[in-house]
Motif scaffolding. Structure first.
Motif, PDB file in Angstrom:
ATOM      1  N   LEU A  60      -0.550 -47.655  19.848  1.00  0.00           N
ATOM      2  CA  LEU A  60       0.057 -47.288  21.130  1.00  0.00           C
ATOM      3  C   LEU A  60       1.568 -47.267  21.028  1.00  0.00           C
ATOM      4  CD1 LEU A  60      -2.178 -49.214  23.708  1.00  0.00           C
ATOM      5  CD2 LEU A  60      -2.095 -46.757  23.270  1.00  0.00           C
ATOM      6  N   LYS A  61       2.131 -48.268  20.344  1.00  0.00           N
ATOM      7  CA  LYS A  61       3.586 -48.301  20.171  1.00  0.00           C
ATOM      8  C   LYS A  61       4.055 -47.119  19.332  1.00  0.00           C
ATOM      9  CE  LYS A  61       4.335 -53.211  20.836  1.00  0.00           C
ATOM     10  NZ  LYS A  61       4.901 -54.442  20.288  1.00  0.00           N
ATOM     11  N   ALA A  62       3.294 -46.800  18.292  1.00  0.00           N
ATOM     12  CA  ALA A  62       3.649 -45.655  17.449  1.00  0.00           C
ATOM     13  C   ALA A  62       3.573 -44.360  18.245  1.00  0.00           C
ATOM     14  CB  ALA A  62       2.733 -45.593  16.239  1.00  0.00           C
TER      15      ALA A  62
ATOM     16  N   GLU B  68       3.951 -44.038  21.496  1.00  0.00           N
ATOM     17  CA  GLU B  68       5.080 -44.040  22.430  1.00  0.00           C
ATOM     18  C   GLU B  68       6.357 -43.599  21.718  1.00  0.00           C
ATOM     19  OE1 GLU B  68       5.268 -47.973  24.065  1.00  0.00           O
ATOM     20  OE2 GLU B  68       3.663 -47.605  25.510  1.00  0.00           O
ATOM     21  N   ARG B  69       6.566 -44.084  20.503  1.00  0.00           N
ATOM     22  CA  ARG B  69       7.752 -43.676  19.740  1.00  0.00           C
ATOM     23  C   ARG B  69       7.740 -42.183  19.447  1.00  0.00           C
ATOM     24  NH1 ARG B  69       7.219 -48.396  15.538  1.00  0.00           N
ATOM     25  NH2 ARG B  69       7.913 -50.123  16.817  1.00  0.00           N
ATOM     26  N   ILE B  70       6.578 -41.671  19.078  1.00  0.00           N
ATOM     27  CA  ILE B  70       6.457 -40.243  18.796  1.00  0.00           C
ATOM     28  C   ILE B  70       6.762 -39.425  20.043  1.00  0.00           C
ATOM     29  CG2 ILE B  70       4.802 -38.412  18.233  1.00  0.00           C
ATOM     30  CD1 ILE B  70       3.487 -40.452  16.310  1.00  0.00           C
ATOM     31  N   LEU B  71       6.216 -39.826  21.169  1.00  0.00           N
ATOM     32  CA  LEU B  71       6.465 -39.101  22.413  1.00  0.00           C
ATOM     33  C   LEU B  71       7.935 -39.164  22.797  1.00  0.00           C
ATOM     34  CD1 LEU B  71       3.295 -40.111  24.453  1.00  0.00           C
ATOM     35  CD2 LEU B  71       3.767 -37.921  23.350  1.00  0.00           C
ATOM     36  N   ASN B  72       8.562 -40.320  22.584  1.00  0.00           N
ATOM     37  CA  ASN B  72       9.990 -40.445  22.875  1.00  0.00           C
ATOM     38  C   ASN B  72      10.808 -39.540  21.954  1.00  0.00           C
ATOM     39  OD1 ASN B  72       9.689 -42.256  24.966  1.00  0.00           O
ATOM     40  ND2 ASN B  72       9.928 -44.064  23.660  1.00  0.00           N
ATOM     41  N   LEU B  73      10.412 -39.459  20.698  1.00  0.00           N
ATOM     42  CA  LEU B  73      11.113 -38.576  19.761  1.00  0.00           C
ATOM     43  C   LEU B  73      10.975 -37.120  20.179  1.00  0.00           C
ATOM     44  CD1 LEU B  73      10.326 -40.108  16.261  1.00  0.00           C
ATOM     45  CD2 LEU B  73      12.555 -39.916  17.351  1.00  0.00           C
ATOM     46  N   GLU B  74       9.784 -36.737  20.597  1.00  0.00           N
ATOM     47  CA  GLU B  74       9.576 -35.359  21.057  1.00  0.00           C
ATOM     48  C   GLU B  74      10.469 -35.044  22.246  1.00  0.00           C
ATOM     49  OE1 GLU B  74       5.418 -34.922  21.829  1.00  0.00           O
ATOM     50  OE2 GLU B  74       4.937 -34.507  19.733  1.00  0.00           O
TER      51      GLU B  74
END
Length: 64
Positions: free
Chosen positions: A4-6, A8-14
């Protein structure tokens, strides 16, 4: 939990990438309005480069 944390990080990067792309587009648009002659010159250079490359390729093919 790690996944889930990973995610979230991916979505934030996008989101960050989309924001940066939008800002780059805005800057390019402003520059094009300020310096239209440079845009025209770049287009001419791109066309001449294509022509130059095509000429070299034709010569290379003729040598065969």
């Amino acid at each position: 939990m790690k996944y889930l944390k990973a995610l979230e990080r991916i979505l934030n990067l996008e989101d960050s990438i989309k924001t940066i792309e939008k800002r780059i587009d805005e800057i390019e648009s402003k520059q094009a309005k300020r310096f239209p002659h440079l845009i025209e010159r770049l287009e001419q250079l791109e066309k001449s480069e294509d022509t130059y490359i095509e000429t070299i390729l034709k010569e290379k093919n003729n040598d065969k």
